[in-house]
Design a protein around this motif. Structure first.
Motif, PDB file in Angstrom:
ATOM      1  N   HIS A 606       0.807  -1.214   0.000  1.00  0.00           N
ATOM      2  CA  HIS A 606       0.000   0.000   0.000  1.00  0.00           C
ATOM      3  C   HIS A 606       0.843   1.268   0.000  1.00  0.00           C
ATOM      4  CE1 HIS A 606      -4.035  -1.691   1.575  1.00  0.00           C
ATOM      5  NE2 HIS A 606      -3.554  -2.378   0.575  1.00  0.00           N
ATOM      6  N   ILE A 607       0.246   2.300  -0.574  1.00  0.00           N
ATOM      7  CA  ILE A 607       0.809   3.638  -0.455  1.00  0.00           C
ATOM      8  C   ILE A 607      -0.011   4.315   0.635  1.00  0.00           C
ATOM      9  CG2 ILE A 607       1.129   5.841  -1.619  1.00  0.00           C
ATOM     10  CD1 ILE A 607       1.176   4.234  -4.246  1.00  0.00           C
ATOM     11  N   ASN A 608       0.652   4.890   1.589  1.00  0.00           N
ATOM     12  CA  ASN A 608      -0.068   5.458   2.727  1.00  0.00           C
ATOM     13  C   ASN A 608      -1.034   6.540   2.262  1.00  0.00           C
ATOM     14  OD1 ASN A 608      -0.917   6.779   5.016  1.00  0.00           O
ATOM     15  ND2 ASN A 608       0.984   6.290   6.100  1.00  0.00           N
ATOM     16  N   LEU A 609      -2.310   6.243   2.454  1.00  0.00           N
ATOM     17  CA  LEU A 609      -3.323   7.159   1.920  1.00  0.00           C
ATOM     18  C   LEU A 609      -3.347   8.478   2.677  1.00  0.00           C
ATOM     19  CD1 LEU A 609      -6.334   4.838   1.142  1.00  0.00           C
ATOM     20  CD2 LEU A 609      -4.844   5.994  -0.448  1.00  0.00           C
ATOM     21  N   GLU A 610      -3.099   8.389   3.965  1.00  0.00           N
ATOM     22  CA  GLU A 610      -3.152   9.616   4.754  1.00  0.00           C
ATOM     23  C   GLU A 610      -2.009  10.559   4.356  1.00  0.00           C
ATOM     24  OE1 GLU A 610      -3.600  10.971   9.343  1.00  0.00           O
ATOM     25  OE2 GLU A 610      -3.503   8.841   8.902  1.00  0.00           O
ATOM     26  N   LEU A 611      -0.866   9.927   4.158  1.00  0.00           N
ATOM     27  CA  LEU A 611       0.282  10.716   3.711  1.00  0.00           C
ATOM     28  C   LEU A 611      -0.017  11.337   2.352  1.00  0.00           C
ATOM     29  CD1 LEU A 611       3.245  11.519   4.088  1.00  0.00           C
ATOM     30  CD2 LEU A 611       3.868   9.440   2.896  1.00  0.00           C
ATOM     31  N   LEU A 612      -0.626  10.533   1.535  1.00  0.00           N
ATOM     32  CA  LEU A 612      -0.974  10.988   0.194  1.00  0.00           C
ATOM     33  C   LEU A 612      -1.892  12.195   0.273  1.00  0.00           C
ATOM     34  CD1 LEU A 612      -0.637  10.046  -2.728  1.00  0.00           C
ATOM     35  CD2 LEU A 612      -2.746   8.804  -2.489  1.00  0.00           C
ATOM     36  N   GLU A 613      -2.903  12.075   1.110  1.00  0.00           N
ATOM     37  CA  GLU A 613      -3.854  13.168   1.242  1.00  0.00           C
ATOM     38  C   GLU A 613      -3.152  14.414   1.768  1.00  0.00           C
ATOM     39  OE1 GLU A 613      -6.741  12.839   4.227  1.00  0.00           O
ATOM     40  OE2 GLU A 613      -8.147  14.187   3.232  1.00  0.00           O
ATOM     41  N   CYS A 614      -2.289  14.176   2.739  1.00  0.00           N
ATOM     42  CA  CYS A 614      -1.576  15.289   3.349  1.00  0.00           C
ATOM     43  C   CYS A 614      -0.734  16.003   2.298  1.00  0.00           C
ATOM     44  CB  CYS A 614      -0.703  14.745   4.473  1.00  0.00           C
ATOM     45  SG  CYS A 614       0.252  15.994   5.271  1.00  0.00           S
ATOM     46  N   GLN A 656     -17.209  26.925   9.644  1.00  0.00           N
ATOM     47  CA  GLN A 656     -17.318  26.513  11.037  1.00  0.00           C
ATOM     48  C   GLN A 656     -17.277  27.724  11.962  1.00  0.00           C
ATOM     49  OE1 GLN A 656     -14.222  23.643  11.339  1.00  0.00           O
ATOM     50  NE2 GLN A 656     -15.688  21.977  11.458  1.00  0.00           N
ATOM     51  N   ILE A 657     -18.127  27.683  12.950  1.00  0.00           N
ATOM     52  CA  ILE A 657     -18.209  28.817  13.863  1.00  0.00           C
ATOM     53  C   ILE A 657     -17.034  28.809  14.819  1.00  0.00           C
ATOM     54  CG2 ILE A 657     -19.582  29.893  15.679  1.00  0.00           C
ATOM     55  CD1 ILE A 657     -21.997  28.479  14.151  1.00  0.00           C
ATOM     56  N   PHE A 658     -16.780  27.645  15.333  1.00  0.00           N
ATOM     57  CA  PHE A 658     -15.666  27.547  16.268  1.00  0.00           C
ATOM     58  C   PHE A 658     -14.656  26.534  15.750  1.00  0.00           C
ATOM     59  CE2 PHE A 658     -13.707  25.211  19.770  1.00  0.00           C
ATOM     60  CZ  PHE A 658     -12.991  26.251  20.340  1.00  0.00           C
ATOM     61  N   THR A 659     -13.419  26.984  15.629  1.00  0.00           N
ATOM     62  CA  THR A 659     -12.410  26.030  15.201  1.00  0.00           C
ATOM     63  C   THR A 659     -11.452  25.789  16.356  1.00  0.00           C
ATOM     64  OG1 THR A 659     -11.306  27.924  14.260  1.00  0.00           O
ATOM     65  CG2 THR A 659     -12.407  26.449  12.739  1.00  0.00           C
ATOM     66  N   GLY A 660     -11.440  24.580  16.759  1.00  0.00           N
ATOM     67  CA  GLY A 660     -10.552  24.203  17.856  1.00  0.00           C
ATOM     68  C   GLY A 660      -9.151  23.998  17.345  1.00  0.00           C
ATOM     69  N   PRO A 661      -8.260  23.639  18.218  1.00  0.00           N
ATOM     70  CA  PRO A 661      -6.909  23.331  17.760  1.00  0.00           C
ATOM     71  C   PRO A 661      -6.948  22.140  16.812  1.00  0.00           C
ATOM     72  CG  PRO A 661      -7.217  22.694  20.042  1.00  0.00           C
ATOM     73  CD  PRO A 661      -8.410  23.468  19.655  1.00  0.00           C
ATOM     74  N   PRO A 662      -6.067  22.129  15.835  1.00  0.00           N
ATOM     75  CA  PRO A 662      -6.133  21.077  14.824  1.00  0.00           C
ATOM     76  C   PRO A 662      -5.873  19.699  15.430  1.00  0.00           C
ATOM     77  CG  PRO A 662      -4.115  22.325  14.605  1.00  0.00           C
ATOM     78  CD  PRO A 662      -4.948  23.033  15.603  1.00  0.00           C
ATOM     79  N   GLU A 663      -6.638  18.754  14.943  1.00  0.00           N
ATOM     80  CA  GLU A 663      -6.483  17.393  15.451  1.00  0.00           C
ATOM     81  C   GLU A 663      -5.886  16.465  14.415  1.00  0.00           C
ATOM     82  OE1 GLU A 663     -10.299  16.334  16.837  1.00  0.00           O
ATOM     83  OE2 GLU A 663     -10.099  17.527  18.647  1.00  0.00           O
ATOM     84  N   ASN A 664      -6.451  16.514  13.238  1.00  0.00           N
ATOM     85  CA  ASN A 664      -5.926  15.587  12.223  1.00  0.00           C
ATOM     86  C   ASN A 664      -5.185  16.370  11.140  1.00  0.00           C
ATOM     87  OD1 ASN A 664      -8.000  16.781  10.849  1.00  0.00           O
ATOM     88  ND2 ASN A 664      -9.343  15.007  10.984  1.00  0.00           N
ATOM     89  N   THR A 665      -4.704  15.613  10.184  1.00  0.00           N
ATOM     90  CA  THR A 665      -3.912  16.206   9.113  1.00  0.00           C
ATOM     91  C   THR A 665      -4.683  17.298   8.392  1.00  0.00           C
ATOM     92  OG1 THR A 665      -3.196  13.960   8.822  1.00  0.00           O
ATOM     93  CG2 THR A 665      -2.441  15.522   7.228  1.00  0.00           C
ATOM     94  N   ARG A 666      -5.933  16.980   8.096  1.00  0.00           N
ATOM     95  CA  ARG A 666      -6.751  17.927   7.361  1.00  0.00           C
ATOM     96  C   ARG A 666      -6.873  19.245   8.104  1.00  0.00           C
ATOM     97  NH1 ARG A 666     -12.082  15.066   5.077  1.00  0.00           N
ATOM     98  NH2 ARG A 666     -10.775  13.636   3.918  1.00  0.00           N
ATOM     99  N   ASP A 667      -7.164  19.132   9.404  1.00  0.00           N
ATOM    100  CA  ASP A 667      -7.295  20.346  10.214  1.00  0.00           C
ATOM    101  C   ASP A 667      -6.030  21.170  10.154  1.00  0.00           C
ATOM    102  OD1 ASP A 667      -9.766  19.733  10.916  1.00  0.00           O
ATOM    103  OD2 ASP A 667      -9.342  19.076  12.959  1.00  0.00           O
ATOM    104  N   HIS A 668      -4.916  20.478  10.262  1.00  0.00           N
ATOM    105  CA  HIS A 668      -3.634  21.179  10.235  1.00  0.00           C
ATOM    106  C   HIS A 668      -3.492  21.971   8.950  1.00  0.00           C
ATOM    107  CE1 HIS A 668      -2.027  18.739  13.629  1.00  0.00           C
ATOM    108  NE2 HIS A 668      -1.316  19.826  13.809  1.00  0.00           N
ATOM    109  N   VAL A 669      -3.746  21.317   7.858  1.00  0.00           N
ATOM    110  CA  VAL A 669      -3.559  21.984   6.570  1.00  0.00           C
ATOM    111  C   VAL A 669      -4.531  23.145   6.440  1.00  0.00           C
ATOM    112  CG1 VAL A 669      -3.576  21.681   4.079  1.00  0.00           C
ATOM    113  CG2 VAL A 669      -2.709  19.870   5.516  1.00  0.00           C
ATOM    114  N   MET A 670      -5.761  22.923   6.894  1.00  0.00           N
ATOM    115  CA  MET A 670      -6.757  23.981   6.743  1.00  0.00           C
ATOM    116  C   MET A 670      -6.389  25.209   7.586  1.00  0.00           C
ATOM    117  SD  MET A 670      -8.720  23.261   4.521  1.00  0.00           S
ATOM    118  CE  MET A 670      -8.178  21.922   3.526  1.00  0.00           C
TER     119      MET A 670
END
Lengths: 859, 368
Positions: A606-614, A656-670
């Motif tokens: 497999h190619i790491n999908l999460e890495l790919l998305e990131c 989103q009204i309230f954005t908390g600290p980033p949790e996952n990769t997507r949040d980080h990028v956003m």
């Protein structure tokens, strides 16, 4: 499964046909194959008796001749038998017996052998018509024949003069068969011998009324019986008490029964395997062993036929072991070769005698075994949970498998190098492809270890021409050689796959430009949709890998473009065959789903999908944020979207009204995107660099540095796009300190923007400042008005087109009006002046031509 | 107030007279709910073809938790006048009004809008509902919040034309029917002249509105001029409205442009729909002709063979022609564009005047 059958077991077409059909004619076929076998035996015996190995050519020719003869006669027989009535059959029987008698007189065993075969072939039909008993004539004939045969043998022992080779052959064949056959008819024969005349008398009387006697059987008949008894083939053998007395002589007979029962229901394959294991133990010669192995391996594979289940590990290991054993045997005895499409040795009683230096062919396919073994491992890996120790355990077998493949490759290669054998190129290609598929996705260190271990296992002097042992440590060279070999020697899918594998490998090893060039030169993008699904998956994998490679090389734009197709689709899992994606509204039939499941790649590929998305999101961010800043509010370029997926995520994030600290990769990028858009490049870089998944990449520190640099640069661009309207001049030094970039870099970025006409400014190198030109930019109202006028003129044009269509370009009455409207657009509002007609005539004519053309097409 | 005997059903409505109270109420309600659309009911009386609107009350907006975003709630608000609950509410309100002796005839409804963006199916349906179910002589008052904030009050009265009413009742808006009825986009809505009416009592009250005495201690006037300009002495009933001097033209035109572009987009969509329809229609017709020819040939053969010919109208069963998309949307769209154009048309002269005024004042040397 079918491929496997096809390749490996050409054991005899006739026998496989037998399994399927139950017609009369096929009985002949079995007999025919028997006959062939005897011919073959004769042949080899001939060789030995002549003590002349050099006569191969002639012999071969001879053999072919006789064979074809036999076939011809068979053909004739077929016609007669099928058409004959009872009487006709008896006539034929009589004729055959007469021929045998005649041959006895002149001691021509060759004829006797043929005729005897014919006799036996006729028998089942006769029995059928004779109420299940063999006709007396037949009994008489065989009894006499036996007596005569015994006599001849006795005589031969006494006389020093040797018989003619052909005769000896015939005699031996007949002797074997008589011994076997007459056992079944012993009662009748005894009766006959007691009182010949009485027996025959009875016969005469009862000629019309058939006698109830146990039918005499040939081995072919036993097989028939097995077929008739519907799958109880093996039990019959067991009941016969033969299960206990395996002797080296009977190996082939046992094998035959097993082969014949193959593919049928209710056969206890495990039992068969046990039998064969025993046979293997007692087998003496290499030939025997090879034959047994060639049978036992497919039977093991058959244990778990069907798509749902996979081979158990023990069975797989044994199969692997046996395959290695087989290869070893074949390596040791170069006279015996296993090739596809060789003729089968049909004589169960007798082994072929081998002449040193002469190559003896055994039908079978090593390549198919290897392929099947590989497939089975893949299948079992698909079913094991990849996060368990079991998976790792199973994965260890891959090394064994790999050495098997390499070994098979060596073997196939050696066959290929032997010009006499005319081994097919295809099999070499297949093995090379398998080998390539086992290494292309692995880092070179792993491959190096794999190679080393493999060569260690092999005997010292074994070497390959395609991939010499000396070069085994050079992984890149290895992949290169394998691929080049396939480019040269194969075509179609294998070639494409080889190409993709190499590109994948190159991309994996940071050779982006090479990989990209190869990918582009292959022109596979255009044709990939014509390939099979597995190749398409490989293509997708390669594409993604190239994209990742570009990212590692810091080529953000290239990476984004490569990844766009796969990652933008939201179907990564499906496209890369790394798990099923449950779509809500999909209507996948269970059949399709099953197929899809089969296609899944085992986890270690497999190619790491999460890495790919990131990676994909990060690239998109770096491209999209400056673009968003550049587009601002102008409506023209608003449509330009690089990545829809990213845009959607960004919009969702912004809602989103309230954005908390980033949790996952997507949040980080956003969150990084937001920071970058606001000009806070440091924050953005922090967010991006705190993504944990970068650790999965080799040299994560370099990647992070690269990303920070990119973010600085894109931050500068974003800043310039956003705030340029508010500045008259801007010092480069300020910018440099703001983004912590060297002045030269800032100047470079700004120059680039100016030259691409993204920024209406000039670079003042004397004062080190950017001077913005004012009033160049259109105000929002202006640009909106421009767009509006464009759209409106578009509407007018389409109206005219419609009118053209309606009036077929002939009605001038309307034309005048529209023209006026068009012409008057500049000056008088709504003017319908016909006087302006001349002015716009030229342009109008051009346009009319187009519209007319379309009308012509449509009508 | 009005003499009910003069009421004749046959005479068409000539105009609308709105009480200042109604205007104030509508303005208040609309600006409160902005940007959501506000809707309410009008009560009043029809006098000699002049519809007098004497009072109004808002419809309650159902407070649905907005899960699906802004769009849905606004839709809900726009559809409020014909919602079942509101019809009952309206009847109840009118009953109560009758009790307190206010005009208790339903004469229509009002809605707020933004930049004249109101010509859509919702409005049409609402007005259709009123004109059909409740009372033929009803109007829709449209109050434009955005434009009113820029100076001049923007309040318009609309009715559906009888032509459109009959078409809409049949719900047939195919090309053919439109050609037959000759209905054009201009004919959908009829605008009625609108006057704002104050009772004399109110007018005099306005003029005599006493200002409260200043609470802090007053300074003595410095001179005569100061005394003359004292704000306490003379207060006109309405302060001059400085909003009218607003010079920013860009926002308005920009918004109009945006809306126009939107309309063009919508038009394109409709166009595509129609083209698709035409294409599929063409295909089907080609199929039918082919079938008919085949059948004819067959029949000819059958006649030659002395057999009864097969029916030739079976194609009606065999083939289904695609239904033509309703042209109503594009009609409304055209009307909407017209509305925008009119707005711009009305906007430009005033603005041009202002611009010239500003220019002559600002440019030195040119001042007259």
């Amino acid at each position: 499964m079918s491929r496997f059958f096809h390749g490996s077991d050409s054991s005899s077409e006739s026998s496989s046909e037998e399994e399927e059909l139950y017609s009369e004619s096929e009985e002949e076929k079995s007999a025919e194959s028997e006959e062939e076998e005897s011919e073959e035996e004769d042949d080899s015996e001939d060789d030995s008796s002549d003590e002349d190995g050099a006569a191969t050519g002639v012999n071969r020719f001879l053999k072919k001749d006789t064979e074809s003869d036999a076939e011809e006669s068979d053909e004739e027989d077929k016609v007669t038998v099928v058409k004959s009535a009872k009487d006709k059959r008896f006539e034929e029987l009589e004729g055959t017996i007469r021929l045998i008698e005649n041959a006895e007189k002149i001691n021509d065993w060759a004829v006797i052998s043929t005729e005897y075969d014919k006799l036996n072939r006729l028998l089942p039909n006769l029995i059928k018509q004779n109420d299940g008993r063999p006709p007396k004539l037949y009994i008489k004939a065989i009894a006499d024949l036996e007596a005569f045969m015994q006599e001849t043998v006795e005589k031969q022992k006494v006389t020093p003069k040797k018989m003619n080779a052909v005769n000896t052959r015939g005699l031996n064949a007949v002797r074997q068969r008589i011994r076997k056959n007459n056992k079944d008819h012993s009662k009748e024969i005894d009766k006959y011998r007691e009182d010949k005349d009485a027996f025959m008398q009875e016969d005469v009387i009862e000629e019309a009324v058939p006698v109830a006697k146990k039918p005499k059987r040939t081995p072919g008949d036993i097989e028939q019986e097995i077929i008739g008894a519907d799958d109880s083939g093996f039990t019959m053998v067991g009941a016969g008490g033969r299960a206990v007395k395996y002797t080296p002589e009977e190996i082939f007979k046992n094998l035959r029964t097993i082969v014949e029962s193959r593919g049928r229901k209710n056969t206890d394959r495990l039992e068969q395997i046990k039998v064969m294991e025993k046979l293997l133990e007692i087998s003496v010669t290499d030939y025997q062993r090879i034959r047994v192995l060639l049978t036992v391996i497919p039977t093991r594979f058959d244990l778990t036929s069907g798509t749902g289940n996979q081979m158990s590990q023990e069975q797989w290991k044994v199969a692997e072991h046996e395959l290695t054993q087989l290869l070893q045997l074949l390596e040791q005895s170069p006279d015996l070769v296993v090739v596809e499409g060789a003729e089968e040795w049909e004589n169960d009683e007798k082994q072929p005698t081998l002449t040193p230096g002469e190559i003896f062919k055994i039908p079978g396919s090593i390549v198919s075994f290897v392929e099947r073994l590989d497939d089975e491992l893949t299948r079992s890996l698909q079913h094991i949970d990849p996060h368990t120790a079991e998976y790792v355990d199973r994965l260890r077998d891959e090394a064994d498998l790999y050495s098997c493949i390499v070994r098979a490759l060596l073997y196939v290669e050696s066959l290929k190098s032997n010009p006499k054998l005319e081994a097919s190129q295809d099999s070499v290609n297949r093995v090379v492809m398998r080998r390539l598929e086992h290494i292309y996705f692995k880092p070179s260190q792993v491959v190096a270890i794999l190679e080393e271990n493999t060569w260690k296992r092999m005997s010292e002097n074994a070497d390959s021409k395609i991939t010499p042992r000396a070069e085994s440590t050079n992984t890149e060279g290895l992949v290169q050689t394998l691929c080049t070999y396939l480019f040269q020697n194969s075509e179609g899918i294998i070639r494409a796959r080889a190409m993709l594998c190499q590109v994948y490998f190159l991309a994996l090893h940071e050779q982006y430009y090479q990989a990209r060039d190869m990918m582009l030169m292959s022109h596979l993008q255009e044709t990939i949709s014509n390939f099979d699904v597995n190749t398409q998956i490989l293509f997708n994998r390669t594409l993604v890998q190239v994209g990742l490679c570009a990212f590692r090389a810091g080529l953000v734009y290239e990476a984004q473009t490569s990844l766009q197709e796969i990652c933008g689709s939201n179907r990564q899992k499906e496209l890369l065959a790394q798990g099923l994606q449950m779509q809500r509204y999909s209507q996948i039939s269970p059949e399709q789903e099953r197929l899809e499941r089969q296609r899944q790649l085992p986890f270690h590929m497999h190619i790491n999908l999460e890495l790919l998305e990131c990676v994909y999101l990060t690239c998109s961010m770096l491209l999209e944020i400056p673009l968003l800043a550049q587009v601002g509010s102008s409506p023209d370029i608003r449509k330009r979207i690089i990545s829809k997926t990213y845009r959607r995520l960004l919009e969702y994030h912004e809602r989103q009204i309230f954005t908390g600290p980033p949790e996952n990769t997507r949040d980080h990028v956003m969150q990084a995107s937001r920071a970058l858009a606001a000009g806070e490049w440091k924050k953005a870089a922090d967010y991006i660099n705190s993504i944990k998944i970068w650790e999965l990449m080799a040299q994560s520190a370099t990647i992070k540095d690269m990303l920070s640099e990119q973010i600085q640069e894109e931050g500068l661009r974003t800043y310039l796009f956003t705030y340029a309207p508010y500045y008259d001049t801007l010092s480069v030094a300020t910018l440099a300190s703001m983004f912590e970039l060297p002045t030269r870099k800032v100047a470079a970025v700004v120059s680039k923007m100016i030259s691409h006409e993204e920024l209406a400014a000039a670079l003042d190198q004397v004062n080190d400042a950017i001077i913005f030109r004012k009033g160049v930019e259109l105000s929002r109202l202006q640009s909106l008005a421009l767009t509006l006028s464009d759209k409106a003129s578009g509407l007018i044009e389409s109206n005219e087109k419609t009118l053209e269509q309606r009036t077929q370009g002939t009605a001038n009455a309307f034309e005048r009006q529209t023209q006026g409207g068009r012409g008057g657009r500049g000056g008088q509002r709504g003017g319908r002046g016909g006087q302006q007609r001349g002015g716009s005539q030229g342009r109008r004519n051009n346009f009319t031509g187009g519209a007319l053309g379309r009308v012509g097409v449509q009508t | 107030m009005a003499d009910p005997t003069t009421y004749t059903a046959s005479s068409p409505l000539k105009g609308v007279q709105v009480e200042a109270l109604v205007v104030m109420k509508i303005t208040k309600h609309s600006s409160q709910t902005f940007p959501t659309i506000a809707t309410g009911a009008l009560v009043g009386m029809d006098v000699n073809g002049i519809l007098e609107v004497t009072n109004c009350f808002p419809f309650p907006t159902v407070d649905v938790p907005s899960q699906d975003g802004h769009q849905d709630t606004s839709n809900l608000a726009a559809a409020a006048p014909r919602a079942k609950a509101n019809v009952a509410y309206q009847a109840e309100m009118i009953k109560h009004m009758r009790d307190v002796n206010v005009d208790a005839n339903n004469v229509g409804w009002y809605m707020s809008t933004n930049m004249g963006n109101f010509v859509n199916l919702n409005t049409i349906e609402n007005q259709f509902f009123y004109q059909r179910d409740i009372n033929e002589r009803t109007v829709a008052l449209v109050y434009d919040v955005n434009r009113s904030s820029q100076g001049s009050l923007s309040l318009h009265a609309f009715r559906l034309s009888p032509q459109f009413m009959s078409s809409y009742r049949e719900n047939k808006f195919t090309t053919e029917s439109l050609q037959k009825s000759g209905l054009r986009y201009q004919d959908i809505l009829v605008e009625l002249p609108l006057t704002i009416h104050n009772s004399h009592l109110l007018t005099s009250l306005l003029h005599q509105l006493p200002t409260p005495p200043p609470s802090e201690e007053l300074k003595f006037p410095a001179d005569l001029a100061d005394l003359k300009s004292d704000r306490l002495t003379k207060q006109p009933p309405f302060d001059p409205n400085y909003d009218a001097l607003d010079l920013s033209i860009d926002p308005f035109l920009e918004k109009t442009c945006d809306l126009l572009l939107e309309s063009i987009e919508a038009h394109h969509t409709e166009l595509n729909n129609h083209q698709y329809y035409q294409r599929s229609l063409g295909r089907e017709q080609a199929k039918i002709t082919a079938w008919q020819q085949k059948r004819k040939a067959e029949n000819a053969a059958r006649v030659a063979a002395k057999q009864t010919p097969l029916p030739e109208d079976e194609w009606q069963r065999l083939f289904k022609l695609p239904t033509e998309p309703s042209r109503l949307e594009s009609l409304l769209n055209s009307r909407q564009v017209e509305q925008y154009a009119r707005q711009v048309d009305g906007f430009t002269p005033a603005v041009s005047g202002k611009m010239f005024a500003v220019k002559s004042n600002l440019l030195p040397g040119e001042g007259a």
